[in-house]
Design a protein around this motif. Structure first.
Motif, PDB file in Angstrom:
ATOM      1  N   VAL A 133       0.838  -1.208   0.000  1.00 36.30           N
ATOM      2  CA  VAL A 133       0.000   0.000   0.000  1.00 36.30           C
ATOM      3  C   VAL A 133       0.868   1.252   0.000  1.00 36.30           C
ATOM      4  O   VAL A 133       0.594   2.220  -0.735  1.00 36.30           O
ATOM      5  CB  VAL A 133      -0.945  -0.005   1.221  1.00 36.30           C
ATOM      6  CG1 VAL A 133      -1.656   1.344   1.353  1.00 36.30           C
ATOM      7  CG2 VAL A 133      -1.970  -1.129   1.101  1.00 36.30           C
ATOM      8  N   ALA A 134       1.939   1.245   0.816  1.00 36.17           N
ATOM      9  CA  ALA A 134       2.825   2.415   0.892  1.00 36.17           C
ATOM     10  C   ALA A 134       3.506   2.678  -0.454  1.00 36.17           C
ATOM     11  O   ALA A 134       3.633   3.831  -0.886  1.00 36.17           O
ATOM     12  CB  ALA A 134       3.876   2.192   1.986  1.00 36.17           C
ATOM     13  N   ILE A 135       3.940   1.606  -1.130  1.00 31.49           N
ATOM     14  CA  ILE A 135       4.588   1.773  -2.436  1.00 31.49           C
ATOM     15  C   ILE A 135       3.599   2.316  -3.462  1.00 31.49           C
ATOM     16  O   ILE A 135       3.922   3.223  -4.246  1.00 31.49           O
ATOM     17  CB  ILE A 135       5.184   0.428  -2.911  1.00 31.49           C
ATOM     18  CG1 ILE A 135       6.357   0.027  -2.000  1.00 31.49           C
ATOM     19  CG2 ILE A 135       5.663   0.536  -4.351  1.00 31.49           C
ATOM     20  CD1 ILE A 135       6.914  -1.350  -2.305  1.00 31.49           C
ATOM     21  N   ASN A 136       2.376   1.787  -3.449  1.00 27.66           N
ATOM     22  CA  ASN A 136       1.360   2.274  -4.392  1.00 27.66           C
ATOM     23  C   ASN A 136       1.008   3.740  -4.138  1.00 27.66           C
ATOM     24  O   ASN A 136       0.800   4.514  -5.091  1.00 27.66           O
ATOM     25  CB  ASN A 136       0.105   1.411  -4.286  1.00 27.66           C
ATOM     26  CG  ASN A 136       0.299   0.027  -4.899  1.00 27.66           C
ATOM     27  OD1 ASN A 136       1.053  -0.121  -5.848  1.00 27.66           O
ATOM     28  ND2 ASN A 136      -0.384  -0.968  -4.352  1.00 27.66           N
ATOM     29  N   GLU A 137       0.942   4.132  -2.873  1.00 27.99           N
ATOM     30  CA  GLU A 137       0.673   5.539  -2.545  1.00 27.99           C
ATOM     31  C   GLU A 137       1.807   6.428  -3.041  1.00 27.99           C
ATOM     32  O   GLU A 137       1.573   7.535  -3.552  1.00 27.99           O
ATOM     33  CB  GLU A 137       0.511   5.693  -1.036  1.00 27.99           C
ATOM     34  CG  GLU A 137      -0.784   5.123  -0.481  1.00 27.99           C
ATOM     35  CD  GLU A 137      -2.006   5.875  -0.985  1.00 27.99           C
ATOM     36  OE1 GLU A 137      -1.892   7.094  -1.232  1.00 27.99           O
ATOM     37  OE2 GLU A 137      -3.066   5.240  -1.154  1.00 27.99           O
ATOM     38  N   SER A 142       3.844  10.291  -7.142  1.00 30.63           N
ATOM     39  CA  SER A 142       4.774  10.564  -8.239  1.00 30.63           C
ATOM     40  C   SER A 142       4.015  10.863  -9.529  1.00 30.63           C
ATOM     41  O   SER A 142       4.424  11.720 -10.324  1.00 30.63           O
ATOM     42  CB  SER A 142       5.709   9.364  -8.448  1.00 30.63           C
ATOM     43  OG  SER A 142       6.470   9.108  -7.288  1.00 30.63           O
ATOM     44  N   GLU A 143       2.906  10.148  -9.760  1.00 28.66           N
ATOM     45  CA  GLU A 143       2.089  10.394 -10.953  1.00 28.66           C
ATOM     46  C   GLU A 143       1.536  11.816 -10.951  1.00 28.66           C
ATOM     47  O   GLU A 143       1.538  12.507 -11.988  1.00 28.66           O
ATOM     48  CB  GLU A 143       0.945   9.387 -11.020  1.00 28.66           C
ATOM     49  CG  GLU A 143       1.376   7.970 -11.360  1.00 28.66           C
ATOM     50  CD  GLU A 143       0.197   7.010 -11.367  1.00 28.66           C
ATOM     51  OE1 GLU A 143      -0.963   7.490 -11.353  1.00 28.66           O
ATOM     52  OE2 GLU A 143       0.426   5.790 -11.382  1.00 28.66           O
ATOM     53  N   GLU A 144       1.056  12.256  -9.798  1.00 30.22           N
ATOM     54  CA  GLU A 144       0.511  13.610  -9.709  1.00 30.22           C
ATOM     55  C   GLU A 144       1.590  14.657  -9.979  1.00 30.22           C
ATOM     56  O   GLU A 144       1.341  15.677 -10.632  1.00 30.22           O
ATOM     57  CB  GLU A 144      -0.096  13.819  -8.320  1.00 30.22           C
ATOM     58  CG  GLU A 144      -1.353  12.970  -8.082  1.00 30.22           C
ATOM     59  CD  GLU A 144      -1.879  13.122  -6.674  1.00 30.22           C
ATOM     60  OE1 GLU A 144      -1.272  13.892  -5.892  1.00 30.22           O
ATOM     61  OE2 GLU A 144      -2.906  12.477  -6.345  1.00 30.22           O
ATOM     62  N   LEU A 158       6.500   4.536 -15.285  1.00 28.33           N
ATOM     63  CA  LEU A 158       6.559   4.492 -13.829  1.00 28.33           C
ATOM     64  C   LEU A 158       5.695   3.350 -13.281  1.00 28.33           C
ATOM     65  O   LEU A 158       6.106   2.619 -12.382  1.00 28.33           O
ATOM     66  CB  LEU A 158       6.099   5.828 -13.252  1.00 28.33           C
ATOM     67  CG  LEU A 158       6.052   5.933 -11.722  1.00 28.33           C
ATOM     68  CD1 LEU A 158       7.448   5.823 -11.130  1.00 28.33           C
ATOM     69  CD2 LEU A 158       5.402   7.246 -11.292  1.00 28.33           C
ATOM     70  N   LYS A 159       4.481   3.196 -13.853  1.00 27.88           N
ATOM     71  CA  LYS A 159       3.593   2.117 -13.420  1.00 27.88           C
ATOM     72  C   LYS A 159       4.194   0.745 -13.712  1.00 27.88           C
ATOM     73  O   LYS A 159       4.078  -0.191 -12.915  1.00 27.88           O
ATOM     74  CB  LYS A 159       2.238   2.248 -14.115  1.00 27.88           C
ATOM     75  CG  LYS A 159       1.387   3.406 -13.611  1.00 27.88           C
ATOM     76  CD  LYS A 159       0.043   3.426 -14.320  1.00 27.88           C
ATOM     77  CE  LYS A 159      -0.850   4.529 -13.765  1.00 27.88           C
ATOM     78  NZ  LYS A 159      -2.176   4.570 -14.453  1.00 27.88           N
ATOM     79  N   GLU A 160       4.849   0.639 -14.859  1.00 26.69           N
ATOM     80  CA  GLU A 160       5.469  -0.635 -15.227  1.00 26.69           C
ATOM     81  C   GLU A 160       6.597  -0.992 -14.261  1.00 26.69           C
ATOM     82  O   GLU A 160       6.726  -2.148 -13.818  1.00 26.69           O
ATOM     83  CB  GLU A 160       6.014  -0.535 -16.659  1.00 26.69           C
ATOM     84  CG  GLU A 160       6.598  -1.844 -17.167  1.00 26.69           C
ATOM     85  CD  GLU A 160       7.116  -1.706 -18.594  1.00 26.69           C
ATOM     86  OE1 GLU A 160       7.812  -2.634 -19.044  1.00 26.69           O
ATOM     87  OE2 GLU A 160       6.827  -0.682 -19.244  1.00 26.69           O
ATOM     88  N   LYS A 161       7.410  -0.004 -13.901  1.00 31.30           N
ATOM     89  CA  LYS A 161       8.502  -0.242 -12.954  1.00 31.30           C
ATOM     90  C   LYS A 161       7.960  -0.622 -11.581  1.00 31.30           C
ATOM     91  O   LYS A 161       8.505  -1.487 -10.890  1.00 31.30           O
ATOM     92  CB  LYS A 161       9.382   1.003 -12.844  1.00 31.30           C
ATOM     93  CG  LYS A 161      10.250   1.258 -14.060  1.00 31.30           C
ATOM     94  CD  LYS A 161      11.130   2.478 -13.852  1.00 31.30           C
ATOM     95  CE  LYS A 161      12.035   2.714 -15.051  1.00 31.30           C
ATOM     96  NZ  LYS A 161      12.897   3.920 -14.870  1.00 31.30           N
ATOM     97  N   ASN A 162       6.867   0.043 -11.178  1.00 32.14           N
ATOM     98  CA  ASN A 162       6.260  -0.255  -9.883  1.00 32.14           C
ATOM     99  C   ASN A 162       5.714  -1.688  -9.842  1.00 32.14           C
ATOM    100  O   ASN A 162       5.910  -2.410  -8.859  1.00 32.14           O
ATOM    101  CB  ASN A 162       5.132   0.738  -9.603  1.00 32.14           C
ATOM    102  CG  ASN A 162       4.405   0.430  -8.306  1.00 32.14           C
ATOM    103  OD1 ASN A 162       5.017   0.361  -7.254  1.00 32.14           O
ATOM    104  ND2 ASN A 162       3.096   0.234  -8.376  1.00 32.14           N
ATOM    105  N   ALA A 163       5.048  -2.111 -10.919  1.00 32.75           N
ATOM    106  CA  ALA A 163       4.506  -3.478 -10.985  1.00 32.75           C
ATOM    107  C   ALA A 163       5.626  -4.506 -10.936  1.00 32.75           C
ATOM    108  O   ALA A 163       5.515  -5.533 -10.260  1.00 32.75           O
ATOM    109  CB  ALA A 163       3.683  -3.645 -12.259  1.00 32.75           C
ATOM    110  N   LEU A 164       6.731  -4.204 -11.643  1.00 31.37           N
ATOM    111  CA  LEU A 164       7.871  -5.126 -11.648  1.00 31.37           C
ATOM    112  C   LEU A 164       8.499  -5.209 -10.258  1.00 31.37           C
ATOM    113  O   LEU A 164       8.872  -6.299  -9.797  1.00 31.37           O
ATOM    114  CB  LEU A 164       8.903  -4.659 -12.680  1.00 31.37           C
ATOM    115  CG  LEU A 164      10.162  -5.519 -12.813  1.00 31.37           C
ATOM    116  CD1 LEU A 164       9.797  -6.934 -13.253  1.00 31.37           C
ATOM    117  CD2 LEU A 164      11.146  -4.885 -13.795  1.00 31.37           C
TER     118      LEU A 164
END
Length: 314
Positions: A133-137, A142-144, A158-164
């Protein structure tokens, strides 16, 4: 008279454990440091007494742990107390430092897993879920920021790196837990052993790192894990894939460690400066090719005892 002395010593050590436990639980900043010496009373008592007295000491410590800290106190007892008992008993039997490190690391690993299960079951706190949850937040923030800066094209990357990253965390969590247990155990012994020596505990010194000789069976385990990956091609996300990838990760780390030890051994035999060895180790973590070469040295040493070819003859 001897029994009275042992009872007195046991009572003093239990009182010391209770005080250290209370500090560890209720004084956050200081407790993070104090918990490193929690195994010390158990190490001292287990080194000096037989199994019957050790069992009585552990039973009393369990009762005190529950009174002092409820379930958290019992969790600390599982992690530190049992590890301390094992370390003290193995020291009493004259086991090597490497054997003690491995055995106590496994004990702490079991304790950590048990404590995690208790926390999830009774306190409804899932550390892994909270981390996710903390990483997704963080990614959302970062997206904003990227949107505000007019860099929307980078959001997908950024989303791809986060999923990986989340995938790697969940996949290699068992390996990370194993390495954390070994490192944590090493720090505990590094802190506790000098103090234990002052109380009459006989602690064998570490040998030179260059003489490190891991069990040859590690090479067979590594070959089995590697062969299973190549033969069966398990799908990502399956239980077998997770087991094999974590086994390979752990075993490769040990083989790399053996290779580094061999490198330092060769440098010592040829009177080459240690600074060059340290430089090669740094390159090992920076350049994959160097890491593979060091691993090859480790495999050769485990399989053929390569260092015997370079030993100086008296």
């Amino acid at each position: 008279m001897k029994d009275v002395r042992k009872l007195t010593e046991g009572a003093i050590l239990l009182a010391a454990f209770a005080a250290l436990l209370l500090i560890s639980i209720y004084v956050p900043v200081v407790g993070a440091i104090v918990n490193l010496v929690l195994p010390l009373p158990f190490i001292i008592f287990a080194f000096k007494n037989n199994l019957k007295l050790i069992a009585a000491f552990v039973a009393a410590a369990i009762f005190i742990s529950f009174i002092a800290g409820s379930l958290m106190g019992l969790g600390f007892m599982l992690i530190y107390g049992l590890a301390g008992v094992l370390i003290g008993y193995l020291l009493q039997k004259g086991k090597s430092r490497t054997f003690i490190l491995i055995a106590s690391s496994l004990t702490i690993l079991v304790g950590l897993i048990s404590m995690y299960a208790v926390v999830v079951s009774f306190m409804k706190i899932d550390i892994i879920h909270e981390l996710t949850v903390a990483i997704n937040e963080s990614v959302k923030n970062s997206e904003e920021m990227l949107k505000a800066m007019g860099r929307e094209s980078e959001i997908a990357q950024l989303k791809e790196k986060n999923a990986l990253m989340l995938k790697q965390i969940s996949l290699l969590l068992p390996s990370a837990l194993i390495f954390s247990s070994i490192l944590f155990t090493f720090i505990i012994q590094w802190v506790c052993f000098p103090i234990a020596k002052r109380f009459g505990v006989n602690v064998q010194p570490w040998g030179h790192f260059r003489n490190l000789a891991l069990p040859k069976s590690l090479l067979w385990y590594y070959l089995i894990a590697l062969g299973a990956m190549l033969l069966f091609h398990p799908e990502e996300g399956t239980y077998i894939y997770s087991v094999l990838i974590n086994a390979r990760s752990v075993l490769e780390t040990f083989i790399l460690l053996q290779g580094v030890a061999l490198l330092f051994f060769l440098f010592h035999q040829r009177s080459i400066a240690k600074g060059l060895g340290v430089f090669v180790v740094i390159l090992t973590f920076m350049i994959p090719l160097v890491r593979y070469i060091i691993m090859l040295l480790g495999i050769t040493d485990l399989g053929f005892n390569f260092r015997k070819q370079f030993e100086k003859k008296e």
